[in-house]
Design a protein around this motif. Structure first.
Motif, mmCIF file in Angstrom:
data_model
loop_
_atom_site.group_PDB
_atom_site.id
_atom_site.type_symbol
_atom_site.label_atom_id
_atom_site.label_comp_id
_atom_site.label_asym_id
_atom_site.label_seq_id
_atom_site.Cartn_x
_atom_site.Cartn_y
_atom_site.Cartn_z
ATOM 1 N N THR A 40 4.943 -31.043 5.014
ATOM 2 C CA THR A 40 5.540 -31.000 4.703
ATOM 3 C C THR A 40 5.175 -30.116 3.794
ATOM 4 O OG1 THR A 40 7.712 -31.272 5.295
ATOM 5 C CG2 THR A 40 7.797 -30.709 3.838
ATOM 6 N N ILE A 41 3.882 -31.471 2.928
ATOM 7 C CA ILE A 41 3.258 -31.188 1.502
ATOM 8 C C ILE A 41 2.207 -29.936 2.352
ATOM 9 C CG2 ILE A 41 1.765 -32.476 0.147
ATOM 10 C CD1 ILE A 41 3.865 -34.702 0.417
ATOM 11 N N SER A 42 1.681 -30.345 3.270
ATOM 12 C CA SER A 42 0.135 -29.908 3.642
ATOM 13 C C SER A 42 0.848 -28.436 3.941
ATOM 14 C CB SER A 42 -0.517 -30.593 5.187
ATOM 15 O OG SER A 42 0.655 -30.449 5.560
ATOM 16 N N ARG A 43 2.074 -28.178 4.413
ATOM 17 C CA ARG A 43 2.155 -26.882 4.580
ATOM 18 C C ARG A 43 2.516 -26.155 3.303
ATOM 19 N NH1 ARG A 43 6.189 -28.612 9.589
ATOM 20 N NH2 ARG A 43 5.293 -28.209 11.255
ATOM 21 N N ASN A 44 3.101 -26.762 2.824
ATOM 22 C CA ASN A 44 3.949 -25.890 1.339
ATOM 23 C C ASN A 44 2.435 -25.567 0.607
ATOM 24 O OD1 ASN A 44 6.321 -26.407 1.661
ATOM 25 N ND2 ASN A 44 6.973 -27.913 0.410
ATOM 26 N N GLN A 45 1.534 -26.923 0.370
ATOM 27 C CA GLN A 45 0.115 -26.276 -0.239
ATOM 28 C C GLN A 45 -0.918 -25.436 0.349
ATOM 29 O OE1 GLN A 45 -1.098 -30.202 -1.592
ATOM 30 N NE2 GLN A 45 0.418 -30.151 -2.987
ATOM 31 N N GLY A 46 -0.667 -24.706 2.453
ATOM 32 C CA GLY A 46 -1.642 -24.498 2.670
ATOM 33 C C GLY A 46 -3.169 -25.247 2.801
ATOM 34 N N SER A 47 -2.819 -26.961 3.259
ATOM 35 C CA SER A 47 -3.715 -27.475 3.832
ATOM 36 C C SER A 47 -4.196 -27.780 4.510
ATOM 37 C CB SER A 47 -3.891 -28.344 1.792
ATOM 38 O OG SER A 47 -2.665 -29.750 2.054
ATOM 39 N N GLU A 48 -4.504 -29.824 4.679
ATOM 40 C CA GLU A 48 -5.210 -30.331 6.077
ATOM 41 C C GLU A 48 -4.006 -31.118 5.715
ATOM 42 O OE1 GLU A 48 -8.551 -30.658 9.199
ATOM 43 O OE2 GLU A 48 -8.563 -29.761 7.450
ATOM 44 N N LEU A 49 -3.630 -31.562 7.146
ATOM 45 C CA LEU A 49 -3.675 -33.224 7.036
ATOM 46 C C LEU A 49 -4.377 -33.916 7.656
ATOM 47 C CD1 LEU A 49 -0.838 -35.286 6.781
ATOM 48 C CD2 LEU A 49 -0.471 -34.176 8.456
ATOM 49 N N VAL A 50 -4.030 -35.071 7.039
ATOM 50 C CA VAL A 50 -5.484 -36.106 8.399
ATOM 51 C C VAL A 50 -4.961 -37.291 8.142
ATOM 52 C CG1 VAL A 50 -7.600 -36.493 7.767
ATOM 53 C CG2 VAL A 50 -7.354 -35.164 6.896
ATOM 54 N N ILE A 51 -4.447 -37.770 9.650
ATOM 55 C CA ILE A 51 -4.293 -38.728 10.499
ATOM 56 C C ILE A 51 -4.891 -39.886 10.486
ATOM 57 C CG2 ILE A 51 -2.393 -40.126 11.811
ATOM 58 C CD1 ILE A 51 -1.311 -36.909 12.178
ATOM 59 N N HIS A 52 -4.358 -40.931 9.478
ATOM 60 C CA HIS A 52 -5.711 -41.539 10.249
ATOM 61 C C HIS A 52 -5.268 -43.079 10.623
ATOM 62 C CE1 HIS A 52 -8.662 -40.903 7.004
ATOM 63 N NE2 HIS A 52 -7.866 -40.422 6.898
ATOM 64 N N ARG A 53 -5.485 -43.658 11.728
ATOM 65 C CA ARG A 53 -5.760 -45.621 12.236
ATOM 66 C C ARG A 53 -5.540 -46.542 11.653
ATOM 67 N NH1 ARG A 53 -5.739 -44.037 17.524
ATOM 68 N NH2 ARG A 53 -7.635 -42.418 17.964
ATOM 69 N N PRO A 54 -4.700 -47.604 11.870
ATOM 70 C CA PRO A 54 -4.518 -48.681 10.947
ATOM 71 C C PRO A 54 -5.832 -49.174 10.893
ATOM 72 C CG PRO A 54 -2.943 -49.282 13.146
ATOM 73 C CD PRO A 54 -4.301 -47.777 13.653
ATOM 74 N N ASN A 55 -6.865 -49.085 11.349
ATOM 75 C CA ASN A 55 -8.303 -49.297 10.760
ATOM 76 C C ASN A 55 -8.549 -48.621 10.025
ATOM 77 O OD1 ASN A 55 -9.015 -47.795 12.634
ATOM 78 N ND2 ASN A 55 -10.476 -48.917 13.634
#
Length: 73
Positions: A40-55
């Protein structure tokens, strides 16, 4: 274009953190809840969402901004 948003492990939970920020934007019980909030935040800002693993490794990313290198075809 806003800061890239990262979904990262944080104190036994999951958090959304803007790139370069020392503090987290929000914390969540599950990774999916953090992904939804970060998206939601990245859509509003027109940015990228980076998803990390637990490590800490990058698991996936999702671009919501203008792609400077769109795929051909």
């Amino acid at each position: 274009m806003g800061k890239n948003q990262h979904v990262v492990p944080h104190n036994g939970q999951w958090a959304v953190r803007g790139a370069g920020n020392g503090k987290v934007t929000s914390t969540h019980r599950t990774q999916q809840e953090a992904i939804d909030a970060g998206r939601t935040i990245s859509r509003n800002q027109g940015s990228e969402l980076v998803i990390h693993r637990p490590n800490g490794q990058i698991r996936d990313s999702d671009s919501h901004g203008k792609d400077t290198y769109p795929p051909k075809g």
